[in-house]
Design a protein around this motif. Structure first.
Motif, PDB file in Angstrom:
ATOM      1  N   ALA A   1       0.830  -1.206   0.000  1.00 31.87           N
ATOM      2  CA  ALA A   1       0.000   0.000   0.000  1.00 31.87           C
ATOM      3  C   ALA A   1       0.869   1.263   0.000  1.00 31.87           C
ATOM      4  O   ALA A   1       0.532   2.254  -0.654  1.00 31.87           O
ATOM      5  CB  ALA A   1      -0.940  -0.002   1.204  1.00 31.87           C
ATOM      6  N   VAL A   2       1.986   1.222   0.718  1.00 34.36           N
ATOM      7  CA  VAL A   2       2.902   2.371   0.727  1.00 34.36           C
ATOM      8  C   VAL A   2       3.495   2.574  -0.664  1.00 34.36           C
ATOM      9  O   VAL A   2       3.575   3.699  -1.161  1.00 34.36           O
ATOM     10  CB  VAL A   2       4.025   2.187   1.776  1.00 34.36           C
ATOM     11  N   ILE A   3       3.884   1.487  -1.311  1.00 28.20           N
ATOM     12  CA  ILE A   3       4.433   1.587  -2.669  1.00 28.20           C
ATOM     13  C   ILE A   3       3.402   2.194  -3.611  1.00 28.20           C
ATOM     14  O   ILE A   3       3.710   3.098  -4.393  1.00 28.20           O
ATOM     15  CB  ILE A   3       4.925   0.209  -3.163  1.00 28.20           C
TER      16      ILE A   3
ATOM     17  N   ALA B   1      -9.635  10.334  -3.692  1.00 29.15           N
ATOM     18  CA  ALA B   1     -10.974  10.444  -4.275  1.00 29.15           C
ATOM     19  C   ALA B   1     -10.987  11.501  -5.385  1.00 29.15           C
ATOM     20  O   ALA B   1     -11.574  11.287  -6.454  1.00 29.15           O
ATOM     21  CB  ALA B   1     -11.996  10.787  -3.195  1.00 29.15           C
ATOM     22  N   ILE B   2     -10.317  12.618  -5.142  1.00 30.31           N
ATOM     23  CA  ILE B   2     -10.241  13.679  -6.152  1.00 30.31           C
ATOM     24  C   ILE B   2      -9.473  13.184  -7.373  1.00 30.31           C
ATOM     25  O   ILE B   2      -9.883  13.430  -8.517  1.00 30.31           O
ATOM     26  CB  ILE B   2      -9.611  14.952  -5.555  1.00 30.31           C
ATOM     27  N   PHE B   3      -8.370  12.474  -7.144  1.00 32.18           N
ATOM     28  CA  PHE B   3      -7.601  11.909  -8.261  1.00 32.18           C
ATOM     29  C   PHE B   3      -8.470  10.959  -9.088  1.00 32.18           C
ATOM     30  O   PHE B   3      -8.399  10.956 -10.318  1.00 32.18           O
ATOM     31  CB  PHE B   3      -6.377  11.150  -7.755  1.00 32.18           C
ATOM     32  N   ALA B   4      -9.277  10.140  -8.438  1.00 34.10           N
ATOM     33  CA  ALA B   4     -10.141   9.199  -9.154  1.00 34.10           C
ATOM     34  C   ALA B   4     -11.136   9.957 -10.036  1.00 34.10           C
ATOM     35  O   ALA B   4     -11.381   9.561 -11.185  1.00 34.10           O
ATOM     36  CB  ALA B   4     -10.865   8.283  -8.172  1.00 34.10           C
ATOM     37  N   VAL B   5     -11.680  11.049  -9.519  1.00 35.20           N
ATOM     38  CA  VAL B   5     -12.621  11.862 -10.304  1.00 35.20           C
ATOM     39  C   VAL B   5     -11.905  12.497 -11.498  1.00 35.20           C
ATOM     40  O   VAL B   5     -12.439  12.525 -12.617  1.00 35.20           O
ATOM     41  CB  VAL B   5     -13.293  12.937  -9.418  1.00 35.20           C
TER      42      VAL B   5
ATOM     43  N   ALA C   1      -6.066   4.924  -6.991  1.00 34.20           N
ATOM     44  CA  ALA C   1      -6.650   6.004  -6.193  1.00 34.20           C
ATOM     45  C   ALA C   1      -7.858   5.495  -5.407  1.00 34.20           C
ATOM     46  O   ALA C   1      -8.017   5.807  -4.222  1.00 34.20           O
ATOM     47  CB  ALA C   1      -7.043   7.177  -7.090  1.00 34.20           C
ATOM     48  N   ILE C   2      -8.698   4.696  -6.037  1.00 38.80           N
ATOM     49  CA  ILE C   2      -9.873   4.146  -5.352  1.00 38.80           C
ATOM     50  C   ILE C   2      -9.434   3.202  -4.236  1.00 38.80           C
ATOM     51  O   ILE C   2      -9.989   3.227  -3.134  1.00 38.80           O
ATOM     52  CB  ILE C   2     -10.814   3.450  -6.357  1.00 38.80           C
ATOM     53  N   TYR C   3      -8.412   2.390  -4.490  1.00 32.67           N
ATOM     54  CA  TYR C   3      -7.890   1.499  -3.449  1.00 32.67           C
ATOM     55  C   TYR C   3      -7.431   2.308  -2.243  1.00 32.67           C
ATOM     56  O   TYR C   3      -7.767   1.990  -1.102  1.00 32.67           O
ATOM     57  CB  TYR C   3      -6.735   0.648  -3.997  1.00 32.67           C
ATOM     58  N   LEU C   4      -6.655   3.367  -2.492  1.00 34.06           N
ATOM     59  CA  LEU C   4      -6.148   4.182  -1.380  1.00 34.06           C
ATOM     60  C   LEU C   4      -7.268   4.936  -0.674  1.00 34.06           C
ATOM     61  O   LEU C   4      -7.186   5.181   0.527  1.00 34.06           O
ATOM     62  CB  LEU C   4      -5.064   5.139  -1.867  1.00 34.06           C
ATOM     63  N   PHE C   5      -8.313   5.287  -1.406  1.00 36.50           N
ATOM     64  CA  PHE C   5      -9.465   5.912  -0.770  1.00 36.50           C
ATOM     65  C   PHE C   5     -10.081   4.946   0.248  1.00 36.50           C
ATOM     66  O   PHE C   5     -10.378   5.328   1.376  1.00 36.50           O
ATOM     67  CB  PHE C   5     -10.509   6.314  -1.820  1.00 36.50           C
ATOM     68  N   PHE C   6     -10.267   3.711  -0.142  1.00 44.36           N
ATOM     69  CA  PHE C   6     -10.865   2.733   0.769  1.00 44.36           C
ATOM     70  C   PHE C   6      -9.886   2.272   1.837  1.00 44.36           C
ATOM     71  O   PHE C   6     -10.275   2.017   2.971  1.00 44.36           O
ATOM     72  CB  PHE C   6     -11.408   1.521  -0.004  1.00 44.36           C
ATOM     73  N   LYS C   7      -8.605   2.192   1.499  1.00 39.81           N
ATOM     74  CA  LYS C   7      -7.587   1.719   2.436  1.00 39.81           C
ATOM     75  C   LYS C   7      -7.354   2.723   3.553  1.00 39.81           C
ATOM     76  O   LYS C   7      -7.213   2.366   4.711  1.00 39.81           O
ATOM     77  CB  LYS C   7      -6.278   1.445   1.681  1.00 39.81           C
TER      78      LYS C   7
END
Length: 136
Positions: A9-11, A74-78, A107-113
């Motif tokens: 996740a950090v990577i 989330a903004i990046f995903a949009v 981006a979505i993964y990191l939003f949920f993570k």
């Protein structure tokens, strides 16, 4: 999550942040007025180029250090969804929007993570938000 998953996740966080930082930096380095003209040619207001470029630069740095990762992701995903629908969809998947899909997925993964190890977010106190029902 196990330690290996946390390192992964950090990577992902570092790569996403760096990629967006470089894309934003390129927009300003290459002449943001050119990007504004491109946005206008798509029917978008030209000033949006400044907003998107700023979000990419500042947001990229924030994601790298792990500050506000959920919100910025989330903004990046949009932004990626907009890029796909407004620019890349006509080019097809290969040579078109494959990178955008990957960046959006990360981006979505990191939003949920949420927080990852080695992030500023993980050092901040946790906030608990009450639901509407709990407030009543």
């Amino acid at each position: 999550m196990n330690k290996t998953g946390e390192i992964g996740a950090v990577i992902l966080r570092l790569v996403l942040g760096f990629t967006f930082f470089m894309h934003g930096y390129d927009k300003f380095q290459g002449g943001i007025d050119n990007t504004a003209g491109f946005f206008s040619s798509l029917g978008l207001p030209g000033f949006m180029a400044y907003i998107v470029g700023g979000i990419e630069v500042v947001g990229g740095i924030a994601v790298i250090i792990g500050l506000g990762t959920r919100i910025i992701s989330a903004i990046f995903a949009v932004i990626m969804l907009g890029a796909i629908l407004m620019v890349k969809i006509g080019n097809g998947f290969l040579g078109g929007y494959e990178l955008d899909i990957v960046l959006m997925a990360v981006a979505i993964y990191l939003f949920f993570k949420g927080n990852t190890i080695l992030s500023i977010d993980s050092k901040l106190p946790k906030r608990s938000f009450k639901t509407v029902e709990e407030k009543l």
